[in-house]
Write a protein that holds these residues in place. Structure first.
Motif, mmCIF file in Angstrom:
data_model
loop_
_atom_site.group_PDB
_atom_site.id
_atom_site.type_symbol
_atom_site.label_atom_id
_atom_site.label_comp_id
_atom_site.label_asym_id
_atom_site.label_seq_id
_atom_site.Cartn_x
_atom_site.Cartn_y
_atom_site.Cartn_z
ATOM 1 N N TRP A 9 0.825 -1.210 0.000
ATOM 2 C CA TRP A 9 0.000 0.000 0.000
ATOM 3 C C TRP A 9 0.854 1.253 0.000
ATOM 4 C CZ3 TRP A 9 0.686 3.272 4.128
ATOM 5 C CH2 TRP A 9 1.330 2.729 5.239
ATOM 6 N N LEU A 10 2.142 1.134 0.390
ATOM 7 C CA LEU A 10 2.999 2.312 0.385
ATOM 8 C C LEU A 10 3.203 2.838 -1.029
ATOM 9 C CD1 LEU A 10 5.711 1.251 2.989
ATOM 10 C CD2 LEU A 10 3.943 2.989 3.265
ATOM 11 N N GLY A 11 3.233 1.925 -1.986
ATOM 12 C CA GLY A 11 3.413 2.368 -3.362
ATOM 13 C C GLY A 11 2.203 3.091 -3.909
ATOM 14 N N ARG A 12 1.020 2.761 -3.348
ATOM 15 C CA ARG A 12 -0.200 3.419 -3.819
ATOM 16 C C ARG A 12 -0.557 4.633 -2.982
ATOM 17 N NH1 ARG A 12 -1.627 -2.065 -3.590
ATOM 18 N NH2 ARG A 12 -2.840 -1.679 -1.694
ATOM 19 N N LEU A 13 0.245 4.912 -1.955
ATOM 20 C CA LEU A 13 -0.098 5.998 -1.043
ATOM 21 C C LEU A 13 0.018 7.353 -1.710
ATOM 22 C CD1 LEU A 13 -0.930 6.535 1.860
ATOM 23 C CD2 LEU A 13 1.483 6.745 2.457
ATOM 24 N N GLY A 14 0.983 7.509 -2.635
ATOM 25 C CA GLY A 14 1.197 8.810 -3.252
ATOM 26 C C GLY A 14 -0.024 9.338 -3.967
ATOM 27 N N GLY A 15 -0.738 8.456 -4.684
ATOM 28 C CA GLY A 15 -1.905 8.914 -5.418
ATOM 29 C C GLY A 15 -3.016 9.414 -4.519
ATOM 30 N N GLY A 16 -3.115 8.868 -3.301
ATOM 31 C CA GLY A 16 -4.156 9.319 -2.400
ATOM 32 C C GLY A 16 -3.747 10.504 -1.559
ATOM 33 N N VAL A 17 -2.455 10.600 -1.261
ATOM 34 C CA VAL A 17 -1.986 11.684 -0.399
ATOM 35 C C VAL A 17 -1.883 12.992 -1.166
ATOM 36 C CG1 VAL A 17 0.032 12.515 0.869
ATOM 37 C CG2 VAL A 17 -0.815 10.208 1.244
ATOM 38 N N ARG A 18 -1.524 12.928 -2.442
ATOM 39 C CA ARG A 18 -1.305 14.161 -3.195
ATOM 40 C C ARG A 18 -2.535 15.062 -3.223
ATOM 41 N NH1 ARG A 18 0.629 14.232 -9.436
ATOM 42 N NH2 ARG A 18 -1.544 13.632 -9.731
ATOM 43 N N GLY A 23 -2.642 18.694 -1.526
ATOM 44 C CA GLY A 23 -3.045 19.822 -2.363
ATOM 45 C C GLY A 23 -4.238 20.564 -1.788
ATOM 46 N N GLY A 24 -5.215 19.813 -1.255
ATOM 47 C CA GLY A 24 -6.372 20.466 -0.657
ATOM 48 C C GLY A 24 -6.002 21.306 0.554
ATOM 49 N N VAL A 25 -5.082 20.779 1.381
ATOM 50 C CA VAL A 25 -4.637 21.546 2.547
ATOM 51 C C VAL A 25 -3.926 22.826 2.113
ATOM 52 C CG1 VAL A 25 -3.087 21.519 4.533
ATOM 53 C CG2 VAL A 25 -4.492 19.522 4.027
ATOM 54 N N LEU A 43 -5.817 33.641 -4.845
ATOM 55 C CA LEU A 43 -6.206 32.924 -6.058
ATOM 56 C C LEU A 43 -4.989 32.429 -6.829
ATOM 57 C CD1 LEU A 43 -9.142 35.168 -7.349
ATOM 58 C CD2 LEU A 43 -9.296 32.932 -6.241
ATOM 59 N N ALA A 44 -3.947 33.257 -6.902
ATOM 60 C CA ALA A 44 -2.741 32.841 -7.615
ATOM 61 C C ALA A 44 -2.087 31.649 -6.926
ATOM 62 C CB ALA A 44 -1.758 34.009 -7.704
ATOM 63 N N GLY A 45 -1.990 31.707 -5.604
ATOM 64 C CA GLY A 45 -1.412 30.578 -4.880
ATOM 65 C C GLY A 45 -2.227 29.311 -5.056
ATOM 66 N N ALA A 46 -3.556 29.436 -4.983
ATOM 67 C CA ALA A 46 -4.413 28.265 -5.168
ATOM 68 C C ALA A 46 -4.301 27.717 -6.588
ATOM 69 C CB ALA A 46 -5.866 28.633 -4.850
ATOM 70 N N ALA A 47 -4.161 28.610 -7.580
ATOM 71 C CA ALA A 47 -4.037 28.160 -8.967
ATOM 72 C C ALA A 47 -2.747 27.372 -9.174
ATOM 73 C CB ALA A 47 -4.082 29.366 -9.911
ATOM 74 N N VAL A 48 -1.656 27.864 -8.619
ATOM 75 C CA VAL A 48 -0.378 27.159 -8.765
ATOM 76 C C VAL A 48 -0.432 25.804 -8.063
ATOM 77 C CG1 VAL A 48 2.073 27.245 -8.203
ATOM 78 C CG2 VAL A 48 0.925 29.292 -9.036
ATOM 79 N N VAL A 49 -1.010 25.762 -6.865
ATOM 80 C CA VAL A 49 -1.131 24.490 -6.145
ATOM 81 C C VAL A 49 -1.998 23.513 -6.929
ATOM 82 C CG1 VAL A 49 -2.074 23.416 -4.072
ATOM 83 C CG2 VAL A 49 -0.718 25.497 -3.882
ATOM 84 N N ALA A 50 -3.097 24.012 -7.509
ATOM 85 C CA ALA A 50 -3.985 23.136 -8.274
ATOM 86 C C ALA A 50 -3.274 22.545 -9.489
ATOM 87 C CB ALA A 50 -5.226 23.914 -8.712
ATOM 88 N N LEU A 51 -2.404 23.325 -10.124
ATOM 89 C CA LEU A 51 -1.673 22.810 -11.281
ATOM 90 C C LEU A 51 -0.733 21.676 -10.893
ATOM 91 C CD1 LEU A 51 -0.757 26.084 -13.213
ATOM 92 C CD2 LEU A 51 -2.336 24.306 -13.945
ATOM 93 N N PHE A 52 -0.170 21.746 -9.700
ATOM 94 C CA PHE A 52 0.828 20.766 -9.299
ATOM 95 C C PHE A 52 0.240 19.535 -8.621
ATOM 96 C CE2 PHE A 52 4.002 24.477 -8.768
ATOM 97 C CZ PHE A 52 4.141 24.531 -10.141
ATOM 98 N N PHE A 53 -0.908 19.692 -7.939
ATOM 99 C CA PHE A 53 -1.401 18.607 -7.094
ATOM 100 C C PHE A 53 -2.688 17.969 -7.598
ATOM 101 C CE2 PHE A 53 1.450 20.827 -4.278
ATOM 102 C CZ PHE A 53 1.986 19.827 -3.494
ATOM 103 N N PHE A 54 -3.347 18.547 -8.598
ATOM 104 C CA PHE A 54 -4.620 17.974 -9.048
ATOM 105 C C PHE A 54 -4.561 17.668 -10.537
ATOM 106 C CE2 PHE A 54 -5.690 20.596 -5.354
ATOM 107 C CZ PHE A 54 -6.342 19.673 -4.574
#
Length: 269
Positions: free
Chosen positions: A131-140, A144-146, A258-269
């Motif tokens: 499950w450690l290998g699949r953890l990244g997809g769920g944690v990202r 990103g939401g935080v 908004l700019a910070g949220a946009a950059v985070v959304a590009l990287f994490f979602f």
């Protein structure tokens, strides 16, 4: 071609988008620096907000070109490295199978038909941690939401802090304090002013906020009207400074969030 259901940015695409963000934001700030004093020079957060907002139409435009879609594919060097790794894994698998076959042929009947795993095989207990290998997809998305919530928290917290000082200036009584020192930083871009006074309450030396707005500057020994924050007595405001929260202050905080949220959304979602 790009999979319409795959909205993730791949390695080289992400690097190019980061380069675009830095180029636009840095270019705007450089323009402000060349024309200083200017709006962009005094408000670098606006440069970042414009650059973050420009990333969305820029990404939409480049997705129309085939070269951008080809960046999703691994490079030739990566393909060769993966091919070598695949061949190495196949060779190890053949060696392990051959070793098991030899061990099976050399077993005695007393062994009950059992044989050991090849030395290169993976122990069974490692499967418990798959499950450690699949953890990244769920944690990202969670991370990103935080971060997005943190970006959106910037606006109300910053506005609340600015409005707090405005409220102090409107409601706190005006008191007189003796000026102890006046220092003008000639090396700063705005010639920042630092003024210390005797605290009207306990007589300690305290630096006042809003000294940059005082015209003319007081001299040492003059008496200066100040206001004390009832929630934080060490926060002393210059009574003659303008503590009104203007509309562009709200806009800057909102654009920054908004700019910070946009950059985070590009990287994490």
């Amino acid at each position: 071609m790009t999979d319409p259901d795959d909205d993730d940015l791949h390695g080289r695409q992400l690097l190019l988008l980061l380069l675009f963000f830095g180029t636009v934001g840095g270019g705007l700030y450089l323009l402000g620096w060349l024309t200083r004093p200017s709006f962009f020079y005094n408000n670098p957060l606006v440069c970042a907000a414009i650059a973050g907002g420009a990333c969305y139409p820029a990404r939409f435009l480049v997705e129309q070109f085939a070269w951008w879609n080809r960046l999703e594919q691994p490079s030739k060097r990566t393909q060769r490295r993966r091919e070598r790794a695949r061949e190495r894994d196949l060779a190890e698998a053949r060696e392990a199978a051959q070793a098991r076959l030899v061990e099976g042929e050399s077993e005695s009947p007393a062994d009950g038909g059992r044989h050991r795993r090849a030395g290169r095989g993976r122990p069974d207990w490692l499967g418990r941690f798959s499950w450690l290998g699949r953890l990244g997809g769920g944690v990202r998305p969670i991370v990103g939401g935080v971060l997005v919530l943190g970006c959106f928290a910037i606006a109300p917290l910053g506005i609340a802090d600015a409005r707090h000082e405005q409220q102090v200036a409107r409601s706190a009584p005006v008191r007189s304090a003796v000026v102890l020192s006046v220092h003008v930083d000639k090396w700063s871009k705005n010639h920042d002013v630092t003024i210390t006074v005797t605290h009207p309450g306990d007589g300690s030396t305290v630096e006042i906020d809003g000294a940059d707005q005082l015209e003319p500057l007081p001299a040492v020994g003059d008496r200066l009207d100040v206001q004390i924050d009832p929630d934080d007595p060490s926060n002393v405001l210059a009574a003659d400074a303008d503590w009104t929260v203007h509309w562009y202050v709200y806009a800057l905080f909102v654009l920054g969030a908004l700019a910070g949220a946009a950059v985070v959304a590009l990287f994490f979602f």
